[in-house]
Structures are given as C-alpha cells and as structure tokens.
Motif scaffolding. Structure first.
Motif, PDB file in Angstrom:
ATOM      1  N   HIS A  77      -3.651   8.414  -3.787  1.00  0.00           N
ATOM      2  CA  HIS A  77      -2.919   7.369  -4.487  1.00  0.00           C
ATOM      3  C   HIS A  77      -1.890   8.035  -5.390  1.00  0.00           C
ATOM      4  O   HIS A  77      -2.136   9.120  -5.918  1.00  0.00           O
ATOM      5  N   CYS A  95     -13.985   2.048   0.037  1.00  0.00           N
ATOM      6  CA  CYS A  95     -13.005   2.222  -1.038  1.00  0.00           C
ATOM      7  C   CYS A  95     -13.394   1.394  -2.253  1.00  0.00           C
ATOM      8  O   CYS A  95     -13.341   1.869  -3.385  1.00  0.00           O
ATOM      9  N   HIS A 141       0.824  -1.209   0.000  1.00  0.00           N
ATOM     10  CA  HIS A 141       0.000   0.000   0.000  1.00  0.00           C
ATOM     11  C   HIS A 141       0.855   1.253   0.000  1.00  0.00           C
ATOM     12  O   HIS A 141       0.582   2.206  -0.728  1.00  0.00           O
ATOM     13  N   ASN A 150      -7.638  -6.759  -8.344  1.00  0.00           N
ATOM     14  CA  ASN A 150      -7.522  -5.955  -7.122  1.00  0.00           C
ATOM     15  C   ASN A 150      -8.855  -5.918  -6.387  1.00  0.00           C
ATOM     16  O   ASN A 150      -8.921  -6.118  -5.171  1.00  0.00           O
ATOM     17  N   HIS A 166      -9.725  -7.490  -2.629  1.00  0.00           N
ATOM     18  CA  HIS A 166     -10.214  -6.740  -1.476  1.00  0.00           C
ATOM     19  C   HIS A 166     -11.612  -7.205  -1.061  1.00  0.00           C
ATOM     20  O   HIS A 166     -11.913  -7.327   0.124  1.00  0.00           O
TER      21      HIS A 166
HETATM   22  C1  HEM Z   1      -8.127  -5.281   4.864  1.00  0.00           C
HETATM   23  C2  HEM Z   1      -7.125  -4.547   4.642  1.00  0.00           C
HETATM   24  C3  HEM Z   1      -6.398  -4.459   3.316  1.00  0.00           C
HETATM   25  C4  HEM Z   1      -5.465  -5.320   2.847  1.00  0.00           C
HETATM   26  C5  HEM Z   1      -4.952  -6.594   3.521  1.00  0.00           C
HETATM   27  C6  HEM Z   1      -5.040  -4.828   1.572  1.00  0.00           C
HETATM   28  C7  HEM Z   1      -4.076  -5.406   0.784  1.00  0.00           C
HETATM   29  C8  HEM Z   1      -3.699  -4.964  -0.455  1.00  0.00           C
HETATM   30  C9  HEM Z   1      -2.750  -5.592  -1.285  1.00  0.00           C
HETATM   31  C10 HEM Z   1      -2.005  -6.883  -0.936  1.00  0.00           C
HETATM   32  C11 HEM Z   1      -2.636  -4.882  -2.418  1.00  0.00           C
HETATM   33  C12 HEM Z   1      -1.743  -5.198  -3.596  1.00  0.00           C
HETATM   34  C13 HEM Z   1      -2.492  -5.976  -4.634  1.00  0.00           C
HETATM   35  C14 HEM Z   1      -3.126  -5.105  -5.656  1.00  0.00           C
HETATM   36  O1  HEM Z   1      -2.499  -4.186  -6.162  1.00  0.00           O
HETATM   37  O2  HEM Z   1      -4.283  -5.388  -5.944  1.00  0.00           O
HETATM   38  C15 HEM Z   1      -3.523  -3.767  -2.320  1.00  0.00           C
HETATM   39  C16 HEM Z   1      -3.685  -2.805  -3.282  1.00  0.00           C
HETATM   40  C17 HEM Z   1      -4.529  -1.731  -3.162  1.00  0.00           C
HETATM   41  N1  HEM Z   1      -5.351  -1.462  -2.097  1.00  0.00           N
HETATM   42 FE1  HEM Z   1      -5.564  -2.554  -0.426  1.00  0.00          FE
HETATM   43  N2  HEM Z   1      -5.725  -3.674   1.273  1.00  0.00           N
HETATM   44  C18 HEM Z   1      -6.558  -3.412   2.333  1.00  0.00           C
HETATM   45  C19 HEM Z   1      -7.398  -2.338   2.453  1.00  0.00           C
HETATM   46  C20 HEM Z   1      -7.524  -1.317   1.519  1.00  0.00           C
HETATM   47  C21 HEM Z   1      -8.311  -0.158   1.702  1.00  0.00           C
HETATM   48  C22 HEM Z   1      -9.097   0.178   2.959  1.00  0.00           C
HETATM   49  C23 HEM Z   1      -8.177   0.595   0.568  1.00  0.00           C
HETATM   50  C24 HEM Z   1      -8.803   1.936   0.254  1.00  0.00           C
HETATM   51  C25 HEM Z   1      -8.394   3.012   0.810  1.00  0.00           C
HETATM   52  C26 HEM Z   1      -7.301  -0.111  -0.326  1.00  0.00           C
HETATM   53  C27 HEM Z   1      -6.923   0.311  -1.584  1.00  0.00           C
HETATM   54  C28 HEM Z   1      -6.020  -0.300  -2.385  1.00  0.00           C
HETATM   55  C29 HEM Z   1      -5.616   0.190  -3.674  1.00  0.00           C
HETATM   56  C30 HEM Z   1      -6.107   1.448  -4.367  1.00  0.00           C
HETATM   57  C31 HEM Z   1      -4.673  -0.712  -4.161  1.00  0.00           C
HETATM   58  C32 HEM Z   1      -3.925  -0.647  -5.483  1.00  0.00           C
HETATM   59  C33 HEM Z   1      -2.566  -0.163  -5.233  1.00  0.00           C
HETATM   60  C34 HEM Z   1      -1.784   0.003  -6.489  1.00  0.00           C
HETATM   61  O3  HEM Z   1      -2.198   0.798  -7.332  1.00  0.00           O
HETATM   62  O4  HEM Z   1      -0.736  -0.632  -6.597  1.00  0.00           O
HETATM   63  N3  HEM Z   1      -6.928  -1.275   0.286  1.00  0.00           N
HETATM   64  N4  HEM Z   1      -4.161  -3.840  -1.098  1.00  0.00           N
END
Ligand code: HEM
Lengths: 325, 573
Positions: free
Chosen positions: B35, B135, A281, B219, B223
């Motif tokens: 972001h 989100c 993140h 993604n 989530h």
């Molecule tokens: C339960 C808690 C969370 C975990 C364990 C988690 C885990 C992850 C992981 C492993 C990725 C990388 C995989 C990917 O790019 O799809 C990721 C990407 C991302 N997560 Fe989460 N996430 C969590 C909560 C959130 C929340 C609350 C948001 C919103 C604010 C969020 C927004 C994003 C976004 C926008 C990406 C893409 C990042 C990129 O552009 O590389 N996530 N998350």
C-alpha cells in the motif's frame, strides 16, 4: 394557450439544435483559449522543471494551478458564458420534452443522451464555482456536442411507456446513472490531461537545458494535482454508480422477477463498477499511482461510453425494453 | 512556487516516515505491505516451507493481487455479454449452435456459454474473496485495537509539517497563558469530534488530536459487506425456487409441484416447502395504443386480476401487474407474458362432445399472431392433432396468407390443419403441449393435401375431414355484453406467471446498503491529526498549529487555518 405535445416536442427539437450550436461556439472559444494559453506559456518560465518529478508524493494540497488564475484568459470566459447559454437552451429543451411526454425525459436513447449531456454540462458548470477548471472547457463542450449531436440520430417520437418502464425506479436508476456518468466524464478528462502533463513533466526534466517549447499544459496544474482532482470526481461518480447498480437490481427484481440475471446491461454495469474499484485500489497501490491508475480511469470511462452506445444498440438483452410481447 | 512546493513535499515525506511507522504508533490503520502508505516492504528471504507459505499468503493478500484480480474479474465478465448464456437465454444458445455448428463445441468446452458458472470465472472471484478475507481480518483486529489507542505524541518540530501556522501573542504570565491556550484548544478540538491527549513538558504545552477513525471502519464495513453479499447469494440460492405456470381466465392454479409447467429448485428446497395457496385468474386486462397513433398497437397496463385462496381457507382479491409482483406467503408472483386461449369443442359424428378446452396459443409477434396445438386423444375413429394459428385481428397478405394487424380482438380468426394417427401420448413419453410431432401422422388438411385448412371465427363450427365429426370455436363473450363491443370479449386470455421465492434478496439488499454506507464513510470522512502547541517565550507565547492528513484530505490546509482562527478568537475574548 395550451400547447399540444407534438408542438412542444418540435419546440424542444429546435431548442436542442440551438443548444448544440451554442456548444459548438463555446468549444471554439475554449479552443482559442487553449491556443492563447499555449502562446502565453512561452513567457511563463517552466518552474516545474527545476523540481524534478522524483519529488512527487501524496500531496493533494498541491492542486493550485500554476498561473491559471491569471484573469487574462478572456476567451475562456467567453467559452464559459456560451456554455451557460447553451445550457439554458438545453435545459429548456429537456423540460419541454418531459412536459410533452408527461413523464421524465429519460426513457429512450434519445432522451438518455439529452438528459445525460445536460447533467454533464451542469456538473461542469457547477464545478467552476468551486475551482477554475476552464481548461477542461473544450473537452467538455466537445464531448457534449458530439453526444448530443449524434443523439439526434436516435430521435424518436414520444410514445407511451412500455409497462416495465412505468416505475419510480426509472426515475431514480437512470437519473443517477446519468449523474455518475457526468462525474466520471470529468474524471476522464482530468486523467487524460494528467497523462499528457506527466509526459511533459518527464520530458522537461530530461531536457532541462533545452529551450522551453510552447504548451498550454504549462498553464494548468501539475500531473499530481490533476490526478488528485480526477480521483475526487471519480469517487463521487463511483458512489453514484454503486447506487445505480443497487437501484437497478431492485428494479429488476420488481420487473423481471430476479435482482440479478447477468443480462448484458447488468454485466456491463458490473464491469464498469469493478474497473473503477480497480482504479481506486490502484491509487492506493505502490507502483500503480500516477500514470497507470490514470489509464484505468480512462479505460473505465471508455467502458461507460461503450455501455451507453454499443451495448444499447448491438447487444441483445432485456434492456431493449421490449416488455411483454 | 512549484519549487517550494516540491521541496515541502519532499520534507513531508521524511516527517511521514518518522511519524507514522506502524511499529511506533498503533493508531495507524494496518495496510498491505505494498500500500502506498505502508512502510517499504522488507524483502525477507523465504525460510523453508512455512516461509514460502507465509510469503505466498502475503502475496495473495497484497494490494497488487487484489488489483490484478479485480481487473481480471472485469475482463472475464466480458464474454458473457457477447455470447448468449444458458442461464439467461437458453434459446439464444441453441440458435448460436445452429448458426455455428463447428465453432460451438470449442467455445462450449471453454465454458463461454456458462461464463458466470465457469471454472475460470469462479476461480477469479474465489481467489479475490480469499484475498479479501485475508486482508480484512488482520485489519479489523488491528483497527479494534487502534480505536483504543491514544493520539500520538506531539512531534518535536511541528514546522516541518506541510500544513503549519504560527502565531505569537503577548502575555504577562507566559507560562499560565500557554497552559490556558492549550486547554482551550483541547476543548475546541474535542468539541469537533477529535480524540485528544495532552503532552506537556520540556518547556512547552501541547495537545495532540486525531479524528476520522471512522474512515477505516467504513472501509472495513464496505469490504466485509461484499463478503456478506457473496455469502448470502451463495447460501440463499439453495433456498430459492422459481416456477412457471400458464393460467387461463377462469381457471385456478394450485401452488404445488404437480401444478407447475417448469420449476427450478435450490438444493435445500423440499417438496413440502411450497405453501399450499391457490389462485384463480378472474380476468386479464390489457390496453392497446390506438391504431395509427404514436406507439400504435403497443400493449400496456397489463393486469391479471386474481382471487387468492390462502392456506387457512380465507380468500382475497388481488392483481399481478408488471413492476408490481404479487407478494403472497413469502413468494413473489410475476406476470411474464399473456396471450389468447381459444376455447375449442370437438364432437364425434353422433354429436357427443369428445373434447373441450381453452388452449393457450403462444404469441409470435407484437400483433399477437399466435400458434398452438390441440390434441384429441379419445372418442374419434383416430387420434387427432390440430396445428393452428390464431389472429386476433386477421388481415390477408398479398401472398394470400393471413397475418394479424393488431393485438386486440377486432377480427379474430382461427386456422387449423388436421393430422390423424398415433399422437404418441399413450406410451408415457413426456410431450410438450405446445408442439406436435407430425412424424407418423397423416396430414388431412392444408399443405399438399388439396383440402382447405379449417378457418373459424368465434361461434363458427366446421366439419372435420373424412366425416370424423365437427369442431367449434366457442364464442366466450359473457351474456349481457354490449353488442357494440363486437368480438372484443369473445376469446379467453391466458397469462404466464412466474412464482419466485428467494430468501436471499433481502439479505443481499441489506449488505449492499451497508456496503454503500461504508463506502461513503471510507471515501469522504477525512482522517487527520492536529496539534496545537504553546511555548512560553520571553514576554509572550508562541502558538503553533499543524496537521497531518492520513490518506486523501484536500481540505486539510483550510482545517488548520480554521482551527487557528477559532482558537485565536476564543483566546482574545
Ligand atoms: C471484492 C473485491 C474488492 C472490491 C470491490 C474493493 C473495493 C474497494 C473500494 C471501492 C475501495 C475504496 C473505498 C475505501 O477506501 O474504503 C477500496 C479500498 C481499499 N481496499 Fe478494496 N476492494 C476489494 C478487495 C480488496 C482486497 C482483496 C484487499 C486487500 C488486499 C483490499 C484492500 C483495500 C484497502 C487497503 C483499501 C484502502 C485504500 C486506501 O487507502 O485508499 N480490497 N476497496
């Protein structure tokens, strides 16, 4: 001639020590290599200081080493050859241990360390085919030497497995965890270098007029390129870690009657998973890319090592493999 | 070289800003405003209450909040591995309280012994999941629309992009050749899984192509699956039950609430939810590593061999083993422990049997030194309580006390101390069958009484003190057993079973696997745009190839070069 298990195991121990000696030699060769680079860096003009760090942006393509491709790093090559040789003995030792025990050689701490460091070396050597990361050589051989050397402190004779360990999930769960650790170790090394490099880059910009100081850092990729590389290893490690977590839960469900029970080892596996999710993140969060995210990668790996050493030895929990009593 | 690189990067930034602003182009994934790929957040003055609410919501669903909550979650989980937890290790908590009586109430008030149910831990993960849902919902909606959006218009100056190649070919009819070249490129890109759109005009032909929508899909699946895991655990837990039961060889266990020694039920589990099957423990197998060898005395290959009677009356034979729970009518039955249950007979002075039972003795160490309690409420002049040790392989210690040297029955010995008086079981107070409350009882043997404790080998009988009767340790060796086996079959064994029913497990597994698949796709499918442009140019055609990465895409430069090579090869044919 049929070798009995005890003889095979004592051969295995001899091979382990041979491998450790070779890794030590490899470490020395790599260290000389770094010193030479540092010397050579005086000659290489520090082009980066003309650029300024302000222009950094998401450009994973910028990962070419500046001058690292130059073939004059003889000591680096010697280091790699020695690492290969050490790896062969290490592999032999691990195979013999497995043959002697009649099962996979990763069922107690001594064996985890043996197989885990074998995989670290394997991943490092494998990655060299893809990219010249020999500047990580002293770090990797150093880490492997320390881990493998201290694992001999936990040497245990081959004993029959406890019942809960007689499971295919031992084979899968522990192996994948070791593989994840190997990738996360590389990411860790790159993140540390990234921090050093970023600091040097900052100082180079601030003191553009000052005469260039010698630094091996000038011969390795930019902080940004290191960050991109670290990220790539970290996400591979993270995927394997996710798999470890799931496989562990399946196994726990078979062995202990529940898939999740906040056992200490489960808790730490979870903490590490969350830390790396945080790292991924951070890489996508404005203001967190770069140095801050690198710190998360470092904290994550420290937790991995902590989980393997301190948690194994000093924390109470079901993972003591006490089995039925 | 680095200087050039830096400059190029800087240039690319401007291109990115022009090209990828979300309001211009709906195919961009929607991102929280902080972001790295998002536009700079426009600092909006908060307007009144609704304005503040909106501002607050944007904060909660920002990347930074998610990140901070994730880190907090990691930190908050740590104390649970340092302090014993009631849920996993209740005895550890009691022990801790005994060792630190002053500190305990403070830490307990901070819920450090129930970390994972604590208010502060729950607050963190609930906030995290609210943030997560806040989100992914708008992003899912946006992505659904993006999936139907055409690839964006070809930029006017492709050369400004980072990954750019240029070629020139000679042509007799440049106009026709250019159109043909772009047709060909479009077909090739389409075959590679790109979504393509032609943009011809202003004297040039071009194709715009985009691929990797799956990245955002992955993604979102990842989530959303995390939410799925949490919900399944939360709701499924209400339908789960776990019970423990001790079963002695030769006895039968009936799956009803009455028959459990302890039972935890989820809030939605009714009394009638238990399937009425029953299970007889026919025998229990265990092997011990040979004395003096590696792992000496270690027990293994446990197997509780059972005959199951199903609700429809049919029977089947099965086994409960470690790592191999018995799946039965939606329940999973686990082997938790085992031990010895000496069969004890007590007779009154007239020789009539007043008590006979196989009493489970709980093992205290790996050599199966075990302790147990026998309560004889009726038929003697006084109620009797007997507290004893059982040693499967008894050896004397230097102190004169006994110990067990090995887990198997090589030299079994039962020692008992006798207490007489009111056992306190008639007034209805629940009493543990494994403990004897000796207050108010008179000790008749052992300790300071001057009377030796009762010592029995299988088959032995001894007199009770004060002429109260006799006690026999029955030899349970089945008839016809090879005498060479000695005592090894002389004492019955018991197993403690855990009967577990958890309908959430499968759901959690499904969501976990979905999350992993989503993660693989999200991390490794590259999202990229490609453009091929052909401009008639005097006596030839100028060919331009360019690409733009969306997110991490280390292989982009190669992809452009491959596209060019393949396209040129096809053109030259
Ligand atoms: C339960 C808690 C969370 C975990 C364990 C988690 C885990 C992850 C992981 C492993 C990725 C990388 C995989 C990917 O790019 O799809 C990721 C990407 C991302 N997560 Fe989460 N996430 C969590 C909560 C959130 C929340 C609350 C948001 C919103 C604010 C969020 C927004 C994003 C976004 C926008 C990406 C893409 C990042 C990129 O552009 O590389 N996530 N998350």
């Amino acid at each position: 001639m049929q070798l009995d298990p005890v003889t095979m195991d004592s051969f295995s121990v001899v091979l382990v020590w041979t491998a450790i000696s070779l890794y030590v030699l490899a470490f020395i060769a790599y260290a000389v290599d770094l010193a030479n680079r540092s010397q050579a860096s005086l000659a290489a003009k520090d082009a980066r200081q003309l650029v300024g760090v302000g222009a950094r942006a998401a450009s994973p393509a910028a990962s070419e080493p500046v001058v690292a491709a130059a073939p004059r790093y003889v000591w680096g090559r010697i280091g790699t050859s020695l690492t290969w040789l050490g790896f062969v003995f290490h592999l032999g030792a691990t195979l013999l241990r497995g043959l002697a025990a009649g099962r996979v050689p990763w069922s107690n701490m001594y064996e985890f360390a043996m197989t885990g460091t074998l995989l670290m070396t394997a991943v490092y050597l494998g990655v060299l085919f893809w990219k010249d990361l020999r500047f990580l050589g002293s770090f990797m051989t150093g880490l492997v030497t320390v881990l493998l050397g201290s694992s001999s402190l936990f040497y245990v004779q081959i004993t029959p497995l406890m019942d809960p360990l007689k499971s295919v999930w031992l084979v899968i769960h522990v192996f994948v965890a070791s593989l994840a650790t190997a990738f996360l170790a590389l990411a860790f090394a790159l993140s540390v270098l990234q921090l050093l490099q970023a600091r040097r880059e900052r100082m180079a910009v601030e003191a553009a007029e000052a005469p260039a100081r010698r630094s091996m850092l000038r011969t390795i990729p930019s902080a940004e390129a290191l960050e991109g590389l670290a990220y790539r290893f970290a996400i591979i490690g993270f995927i394997f870690w996710t798999f470890t977590l799931i496989a562990g839960a399946i196994w726990a469900n078979d062995a202990w009657g529940r898939y999740w029970g906040f056992d200490t080892k489960e808790v730490w596996t979870f903490i590490i998973w969350v830390l790396y999710a945080g790292y991924i993140h951070a890489r996508a969060t404005r203001g967190w890319r770069g140095t801050r995210s690198a710190w998360l990668s470092i904290v994550g790996f420290v937790a991995v090592i902590f989980n393997f050493t301190i948690v194994n030895m000093f924390f109470e929990g079901l993972h003591a493999y006490s089995g039925l009593s | 070289m680095t200087a050039e690189k830096g400059a190029a990067t800087a240039r690319k930034d401007t291109v990115t800003d022009q090209r990828t602003a979300p309001q211009r182009d709906g195919s961009e994934p929607l991102r929280p405003s902080d972001h790295v790929d998002a536009d700079e957040a426009i600092a909006q003055p908060a307007l009144g209450f609704v304005g503040w609410l909106r501002w607050g919501w944007r904060q909660l669903t920002s990347m930074r909040t998610a990140l901070v909550l994730l880190l907090l979650l990691a930190i908050a989980a740590v104390p649970g591995s340092i302090f014993p937890q009631r849920m996993a290790n209740p005895n550890g908590v009691t022990q801790w309280e005994r060792d630190n009586p002053d500190l305990f109430p403070v830490l307990d008030a901070l819920q450090l012994f129930d970390v994972y149910q604590s208010a502060w831990f729950s607050a963190i993960y609930i906030l995290l999941f609210v943030s997560l849902i806040g989100c992914i919902l708008p992003r899912t909606k946006h992505h659904a629309k993006a999936l139907r959006t055409k690839p964006p218009r070809t930029p006017a100056r492709l050369a400004r992009l980072d990954d750019f190649r240029e070629d020139r070919i000679a042509a007799e009819d440049p106009e026709a050749e250019a159109a043909h070249a772009v047709d060909l490129a479009a077909a090739q890109l389409k075959a590679q899984g790109y979504r393509v759109e032609r943009y011809d005009g202003r004297g040039a032909f071009s194709v715009s192509a985009e691929r990797g929508y799956l990245r955002e899909t992955g993604n979102l699946v990842f989530h959303a699956s995390l939410v799925g895991v949490l919900l399944t655990v939360g709701i499924g837990g209400g339908f789960a039950y776990t019970g423990q039961r001790v079963v002695v060889e030769g006895t039968t266990f009936v799956n009803s609430l009455l028959d459990y020694s302890s039972m935890n039920r989820g809030r939605f589990v009714s009394e009638a939810a238990l399937t009425p099957y029953s299970m007889r423990l026919d025998s229990f197998d265990v092997t011990y590593q040979e004395y003096g060898g590696p792992g000496s005395g270690q027990a293994g290959d446990f197997s509780a061999n059972v005959t199951v009677t199903h609700p429809d009356g049919s029977t089947s034979e099965d086994a409960v083993r470690v790592n191999h729970p018995l799946q039965l009518e939606g329940d999973a039955i686990y082997l938790l422990g085992n031990g010895y249950a000496p069969t004890i007979t007590v007779r009154n002075p007239e020789g009539e049997v007043v008590y006979r039972d196989s009493v489970p003795f709980l093992p205290q160490d790996t050599a199966m030194t075990s302790t147990g309690v026998v309560k004889v409420p009726d038929g003697l002049s006084e109620q009797l309580g007997l507290v004893g040790f059982f040693y499967p392989t008894q050896v004397p210690l230097d102190t004169g006390a006994f110990a067990s040297a090995y887990g198997d029955l090589l030299n079994p010995m039962l020692t008992l101390n006798v207490y007489a008086g009111d056992l306190g079981i008639d007034d209805g107070t629940p009493r543990s069958v494994y403990a004897l409350d000796v207050t108010g009882l008179e000790q008749l043997t052992g300790g300071d009484t001057g009377v030796d404790s009762i010592e029995l080998a299988p088959g032995d009988t001894a007199d009770l003190p004060n002429g109260m009767g006799t006690i026999t340790f029955e030899d349970e060796t089945p008839e016809g057993t090879d005498p060479a086996l000695g005592y090894t079959e002389s004492v019955k064994r018991f197993v403690s079973l855990q009967i577990h029913h958890d309908p959430s497990a499968l759901g959690v597994l499904v969501f976990a696997v979905l999350a992993t698949l989503g993660l693989l796709v999200a991390l490794f499918v590259p999202r990229r745009r490609m453009w091929v442009k052909a401009t008639p140019d005097g006596d030839g055609v100028r060919l331009e190839y360019a690409a733009l990465a969306r997110g991490e895409d280390p292989a982009l430069a190669d992809a452009v070069e491959q596209l060019r090579a393949k396209h040129r090869a096809a053109l030259d044919d």
